[in-house]
Design an enzyme around this catalytic site. Structure first.
Site, PDB file in Angstrom:
ATOM      1  N   ARG A 100      -6.065   1.632  17.372  1.00 53.19           N
ATOM      2  CA  ARG A 100      -6.714   1.681  16.062  1.00 53.19           C
ATOM      3  C   ARG A 100      -7.628   0.462  16.026  1.00 53.19           C
ATOM      4  NH1 ARG A 100      -3.303   1.973  10.523  1.00 53.19           N
ATOM      5  NH2 ARG A 100      -3.462  -0.287  10.733  1.00 53.19           N
ATOM      6  N   LYS A 139       0.816  -1.229   0.000  1.00 52.57           N
ATOM      7  CA  LYS A 139       0.000   0.000   0.000  1.00 52.57           C
ATOM      8  C   LYS A 139       0.844   1.271   0.000  1.00 52.57           C
ATOM      9  CE  LYS A 139      -0.505   0.528   4.952  1.00 52.57           C
ATOM     10  NZ  LYS A 139      -1.021  -0.110   6.157  1.00 52.57           N
TER      11      LYS A 139
HETATM   12  C1  LIG Z   1       0.033  -0.604   6.802  1.00 52.76           C
HETATM   13  C2  LIG Z   1      -0.078  -1.781   7.657  1.00 52.76           C
HETATM   14  C3  LIG Z   1       1.034  -2.607   7.867  1.00 52.76           C
HETATM   15  C4  LIG Z   1       2.390  -2.347   7.273  1.00 52.76           C
HETATM   16  O1  LIG Z   1       2.930  -1.122   7.605  1.00 52.76           O
HETATM   17  P1  LIG Z   1       4.435  -0.722   7.245  1.00 52.76           P
HETATM   18  O2  LIG Z   1       4.740   0.353   8.218  1.00 52.76           O
HETATM   19  O3  LIG Z   1       4.442  -0.236   5.841  1.00 52.76           O
HETATM   20  O4  LIG Z   1       5.286  -1.908   7.439  1.00 52.76           O
HETATM   21  C5  LIG Z   1       0.858  -3.721   8.653  1.00 52.76           C
HETATM   22  N1  LIG Z   1      -0.334  -4.009   9.216  1.00 52.76           N
HETATM   23  C6  LIG Z   1      -1.423  -3.229   9.023  1.00 52.76           C
HETATM   24  C7  LIG Z   1      -2.701  -3.608   9.685  1.00 52.76           C
HETATM   25  C8  LIG Z   1      -1.337  -2.096   8.242  1.00 52.76           C
HETATM   26  O5  LIG Z   1      -2.423  -1.337   8.063  1.00 52.76           O
END
Ligand SMILES: *Cc1c(COP(=O)(O)O)cnc(C)c1O
Length: 363
Positions: free
Chosen positions: A134, A39
């Protein structure tokens, strides 16, 4: 389509792949599988492919269209949806993803029905909130109950495991203690259902320090990593970890100079508001040489999130489509048509890769 060369973001796919390999190798030493999170780079399928070539266990994103693009591009790995599903998307979640993170029993029931309709078994990871506030269950008794409900009553779902997320909203560090709490919850569920869970998912990049520093709780066996592979910057800048075993310049943002002039550094006239309704502080440094670039906040977000590679060049301001540099102390001359390079961070990565105006170029 307008055929413009700049602004552009150059992505070094070889560096990308080497970063994936480095992270996968470190995690494998602790028996941890990695889902590569696409993402941050807006699901660019070429990057998803590099995650696959670098040896990840699966691909993950918060957004379904990115997962679909990766599949259409030929990435054939288990797909994980990171953002707990909306009720309105459960059919698509089951169609596109092998597994999803979950925190609502009503959604799990809808996923079960969607899976039945499509003749599939959909895997789920139940999320625990350990204080970052969250997604996830705060009430751990309720979480255990819901896990048992999935195990015993939702026959088109498979309870793959539990997970948590830290360092996203509440800025809570993924300490070994926090992750021990997750293992404890997993073991409570295992005692109830009488079998081992396959996945205990310990978080994203912010949990990678536990691997690098060697104090990851033994039973954590899965991480969902994006930034720490794509940019490898935050753990260095914010946690002081040595990330020199990874490339930190996989992405380069490039923009073109459209004007170079000597101008006063303080605006001239009656000060009111700028393009975004604010009145910033303007420091009067006398007449200075400035360069104007054909790139703006729409393309990268905020000037604090882009980092000129030229020594002596300072980003002093921007509006939607223009960026102003102070080049008085620069070590080279600039003229219209010249290209200026920037390093980026996660905050600007999500903009530049998601902007129709920024060309994506693989090098
Ligand atoms: C975005 C996200 C991650 C990964 O985040 P990074 O900081 O890019 O490694 C992992 N778990 C969830 C639930 C996320 O939303």
């Amino acid at each position: 389509m307008v055929n413009q060369s700049y602004p552009r973001v150059e992505i070094n796919l070889q560096y990308f792949k080497e970063n994936v390999e480095a992270a996968v190798k470190r995690c494998a030493e602790y028996g941890i599988k990695v889902s590569g999170v696409i993402k941050g780079t807006t699901g660019i399928p070429e990057c998803a492919k590099m995650f696959q070539e670098g040896g990840v266990f699966g691909i993950a994103s918060s957004r379904l269209e990115q997962i679909e693009d990766a599949k259409n591009y030929g990435v054939d790995l288990p797909m994980l949806l990171l953002r707990v599903p909306m009720h309105s998307e459960v059919d698509e979640v089951v169609r596109l993803c092998d597994m999803s993170l979950n925190s609502e029993v009503s959604t799990l029931e809808l996923l079960d029905r969607a899976a039945a309709k499509q003749g599939k078994i959909h895997k789920v990871i139940i999320m625990a909130d350990l204080g970052d506030l969250r997604e996830g269950y705060w009430d751990k008794d309720e979480m255990v109950q819901v896990a048992c409900h999935v195990e015993n009553e939702l026959s088109n779902l498979h309870l793959a495991g539990v997970g948590t997320n830290l360092g996203c909203y509440g800025s809570i560090e993924a300490t070994a203690d926090k992750l021990d709490e997750l293992v404890e919850i997993a073991e409570r569920i295992e005692a109830e259902i009488g079998r081992e869970l396959e996945i205990i998912s310990g978080g994203g990049t912010t949990s990678f320090p536990r691997v690098l520093l060697g104090d990851m709780p033994k039973r954590i066996n899965h991480l969902r990593m994006g930034e720490g592979i794509i940019l490898a910057r935050d753990l260095d800048v914010f946690f002081g970890l040595d990330m020199s075993f990874m490339h930190q310049d996989t992405y380069t943002l490039k923009a073109e100079v459209i004007e170079v002039k000597d101008k006063p550094s303080h605006p001239v006239g009656k000060i009111s508001i700028d393009a975004f309704g604010h009145t910033p502080e303007y420091v009067d440094r006398g007449i200075r040489k400035r360069a104007l670039l054909g790139i703006g906040k729409v393309d990268y977000g905020s000037i604090d999130e882009i980092f000129p590679k030229d020594k002596g060049v300072e980003v002093i301001g921007a509006s939607s489509d223009h960026t102003i540099l102070d080049i008085e102390d620069a070590e080279r001359e600039f003229k219209p048509g010249d290209i200026v390079s920037f390093g980026i961070n996660y905050a600007s990565l999500v903009y530049v890769t998601n902007c129709r105006n920024v060309q994506i170029v693989f090098v």
